[in-house]
Write a protein that holds these residues in place. Structure first.
Motif, PDB file in Angstrom:
ATOM      1  N   LEU A  28       0.834  -1.207   0.000  1.00 27.31           N
ATOM      2  CA  LEU A  28       0.000   0.000   0.000  1.00 27.31           C
ATOM      3  C   LEU A  28       0.864   1.250   0.000  1.00 27.31           C
ATOM      4  O   LEU A  28       0.654   2.174  -0.788  1.00 27.31           O
ATOM      5  N   LEU A  29       1.861   1.285   0.876  1.00 29.88           N
ATOM      6  CA  LEU A  29       2.686   2.480   1.021  1.00 29.88           C
ATOM      7  C   LEU A  29       3.604   2.723  -0.174  1.00 29.88           C
ATOM      8  O   LEU A  29       4.064   3.845  -0.383  1.00 29.88           O
ATOM      9  N   THR A  30       3.897   1.688  -0.942  1.00 31.16           N
ATOM     10  CA  THR A  30       4.760   1.852  -2.119  1.00 31.16           C
ATOM     11  C   THR A  30       3.968   1.858  -3.422  1.00 31.16           C
ATOM     12  O   THR A  30       4.564   1.927  -4.498  1.00 31.16           O
ATOM     13  N   SER A  31       2.648   1.796  -3.328  1.00 26.90           N
ATOM     14  CA  SER A  31       1.843   1.752  -4.548  1.00 26.90           C
ATOM     15  C   SER A  31       2.072   3.020  -5.363  1.00 26.90           C
ATOM     16  O   SER A  31       2.177   4.122  -4.835  1.00 26.90           O
ATOM     17  N   GLY A  32       2.200   2.835  -6.649  1.00 30.62           N
ATOM     18  CA  GLY A  32       2.409   3.962  -7.549  1.00 30.62           C
ATOM     19  C   GLY A  32       3.843   4.441  -7.620  1.00 30.62           C
ATOM     20  O   GLY A  32       4.135   5.412  -8.305  1.00 30.62           O
ATOM     21  N   THR A  33       4.748   3.788  -6.913  1.00 36.02           N
ATOM     22  CA  THR A  33       6.162   4.168  -6.974  1.00 36.02           C
ATOM     23  C   THR A  33       6.980   2.963  -7.409  1.00 36.02           C
ATOM     24  O   THR A  33       6.564   1.813  -7.221  1.00 36.02           O
ATOM     25  N   THR A  34       8.121   3.226  -7.975  1.00 38.29           N
ATOM     26  CA  THR A  34       9.045   2.154  -8.351  1.00 38.29           C
ATOM     27  C   THR A  34      10.439   2.519  -7.857  1.00 38.29           C
ATOM     28  O   THR A  34      10.729   3.693  -7.593  1.00 38.29           O
ATOM     29  N   ILE A  35      11.259   1.507  -7.755  1.00 43.75           N
ATOM     30  CA  ILE A  35      12.656   1.754  -7.389  1.00 43.75           C
ATOM     31  C   ILE A  35      13.327   2.423  -8.578  1.00 43.75           C
ATOM     32  O   ILE A  35      13.273   1.913  -9.694  1.00 43.75           O
ATOM     33  N   GLU A  36      13.913   3.568  -8.330  1.00 45.59           N
ATOM     34  CA  GLU A  36      14.580   4.303  -9.399  1.00 45.59           C
ATOM     35  C   GLU A  36      15.929   3.673  -9.707  1.00 45.59           C
ATOM     36  O   GLU A  36      16.510   2.980  -8.869  1.00 45.59           O
ATOM     37  N   HIS A  37      16.419   3.908 -10.904  1.00 44.45           N
ATOM     38  CA  HIS A  37      17.708   3.360 -11.333  1.00 44.45           C
ATOM     39  C   HIS A  37      18.796   3.757 -10.335  1.00 44.45           C
ATOM     40  O   HIS A  37      18.980   4.926 -10.020  1.00 44.45           O
ATOM     41  N   GLY A  38      19.483   2.766  -9.816  1.00 50.77           N
ATOM     42  CA  GLY A  38      20.570   3.017  -8.879  1.00 50.77           C
ATOM     43  C   GLY A  38      20.135   3.240  -7.444  1.00 50.77           C
ATOM     44  O   GLY A  38      20.972   3.436  -6.566  1.00 50.77           O
ATOM     45  N   GLU A  39      18.841   3.220  -7.182  1.00 52.51           N
ATOM     46  CA  GLU A  39      18.332   3.454  -5.823  1.00 52.51           C
ATOM     47  C   GLU A  39      18.402   2.159  -5.014  1.00 52.51           C
ATOM     48  O   GLU A  39      18.010   1.094  -5.487  1.00 52.51           O
ATOM     49  N   SER A  40      18.877   2.253  -3.806  1.00 55.10           N
ATOM     50  CA  SER A  40      18.946   1.082  -2.937  1.00 55.10           C
ATOM     51  C   SER A  40      17.572   0.826  -2.317  1.00 55.10           C
ATOM     52  O   SER A  40      16.720   1.720  -2.273  1.00 55.10           O
ATOM     53  N   ILE A  41      17.385  -0.392  -1.827  1.00 56.01           N
ATOM     54  CA  ILE A  41      16.147  -0.726  -1.116  1.00 56.01           C
ATOM     55  C   ILE A  41      15.970   0.196   0.083  1.00 56.01           C
ATOM     56  O   ILE A  41      14.875   0.672   0.357  1.00 56.01           O
ATOM     57  N   GLN A  42      17.070   0.487   0.778  1.00 56.16           N
ATOM     58  CA  GLN A  42      17.005   1.360   1.950  1.00 56.16           C
ATOM     59  C   GLN A  42      16.500   2.758   1.569  1.00 56.16           C
ATOM     60  O   GLN A  42      15.663   3.334   2.262  1.00 56.16           O
ATOM     61  N   ASP A  43      17.028   3.305   0.466  1.00 59.92           N
ATOM     62  CA  ASP A  43      16.590   4.634   0.030  1.00 59.92           C
ATOM     63  C   ASP A  43      15.140   4.614  -0.438  1.00 59.92           C
ATOM     64  O   ASP A  43      14.379   5.553  -0.204  1.00 59.92           O
ATOM     65  N   TYR A  44      14.761   3.532  -1.123  1.00 60.65           N
ATOM     66  CA  TYR A  44      13.376   3.380  -1.584  1.00 60.65           C
ATOM     67  C   TYR A  44      12.422   3.348  -0.385  1.00 60.65           C
ATOM     68  O   TYR A  44      11.391   4.019  -0.390  1.00 60.65           O
ATOM     69  N   CYS A  45      12.778   2.583   0.639  1.00 55.72           N
ATOM     70  CA  CYS A  45      11.964   2.518   1.855  1.00 55.72           C
ATOM     71  C   CYS A  45      11.873   3.884   2.521  1.00 55.72           C
ATOM     72  O   CYS A  45      10.787   4.324   2.908  1.00 55.72           O
ATOM     73  N   LEU A  46      12.996   4.547   2.642  1.00 56.75           N
ATOM     74  CA  LEU A  46      13.031   5.874   3.255  1.00 56.75           C
ATOM     75  C   LEU A  46      12.135   6.844   2.496  1.00 56.75           C
ATOM     76  O   LEU A  46      11.348   7.586   3.095  1.00 56.75           O
ATOM     77  N   ARG A  47      12.216   6.810   1.168  1.00 65.07           N
ATOM     78  CA  ARG A  47      11.406   7.698   0.328  1.00 65.07           C
ATOM     79  C   ARG A  47       9.913   7.430   0.488  1.00 65.07           C
ATOM     80  O   ARG A  47       9.087   8.339   0.398  1.00 65.07           O
ATOM     81  N   ASN A  48       9.546   6.186   0.779  1.00 65.09           N
ATOM     82  CA  ASN A  48       8.137   5.822   0.911  1.00 65.09           C
ATOM     83  C   ASN A  48       7.657   5.748   2.359  1.00 65.09           C
ATOM     84  O   ASN A  48       6.524   5.340   2.616  1.00 65.09           O
ATOM     85  N   GLY A  49       8.514   6.151   3.299  1.00 69.03           N
ATOM     86  CA  GLY A  49       8.105   6.202   4.698  1.00 69.03           C
ATOM     87  C   GLY A  49       7.974   4.847   5.362  1.00 69.03           C
ATOM     88  O   GLY A  49       7.195   4.685   6.297  1.00 69.03           O
ATOM     89  N   ILE A  50       8.723   3.872   4.888  1.00 67.40           N
ATOM     90  CA  ILE A  50       8.693   2.540   5.488  1.00 67.40           C
ATOM     91  C   ILE A  50       9.828   2.450   6.499  1.00 67.40           C
ATOM     92  O   ILE A  50      10.980   2.709   6.154  1.00 67.40           O
TER      93      ILE A  50
END
Length: 140
Positions: free
Chosen positions: A105-127
């Motif tokens: 739910l919290l990541t819906s509509g977003t994707t991991i950007e090129h070169g983005e780590s899982i940690q940064d992706y989580c941080l960006r989505n408030g996880i």
């Protein structure tokens, strides 16, 4: 699970768990739940409640709300106490499903950007960082 999330977002035009809970008529309460409990979901007299530990950070409160919303959508009518005391089902399975629901739910509509780590992706989505270990098995 993905279809449930898509329908919720499409119908209510938001992926915010607080707004979804309100739209679904789920009452949100904040209370001191002690050191080991972050939140809970229950029904009483046909009313649904999400209770969130009031000492959590806003990031964790949002995740807990999404997690408990997952219980509402995925585990209708199931009481954890009943499962622990009267059946062979492992409550851990339902908690895992609710965590996956929250992350999706919290990541819906977003994707991991090129070169983005899982940690940064989580941080960006408030996880919360503690929930990142769900990512390797999340999409199974």
């Amino acid at each position: 699970m993905d279809e449930i999330i898509r329908k919720l977002i499409r119908k209510y035009k938001t992926s915010c768990p607080f707004e979804l809970a309100q739209a679904l008529g789920i009452h949100i309460r904040y209370n001191d739940l002690g050191a080991s409990t972050k939140g809970l979901y229950y029904r009483k007299l046909r009313r649904r409640f999400i209770v969130i530990h009031n000492q959590l950070s806003p990031e964790w409160q949002r995740f807990v709300c999404a997690h408990e919303l997952g219980h509402d959508r995925l585990h209708k009518g199931i009481s954890r106490f009943f499962l622990e005391e009267h059946s062979y089902f492992a409550p851990g399975k339902f908690e895992l499903q609710a965590n996956r629901f929250a992350i999706r739910l919290l990541t819906s509509g977003t994707t991991i950007e090129h070169g983005e780590s899982i940690q940064d992706y989580c941080l960006r989505n408030g996880i919360p960082p503690e929930m990142q270990h769900f990512f390797p098995s999340l999409w199974q």
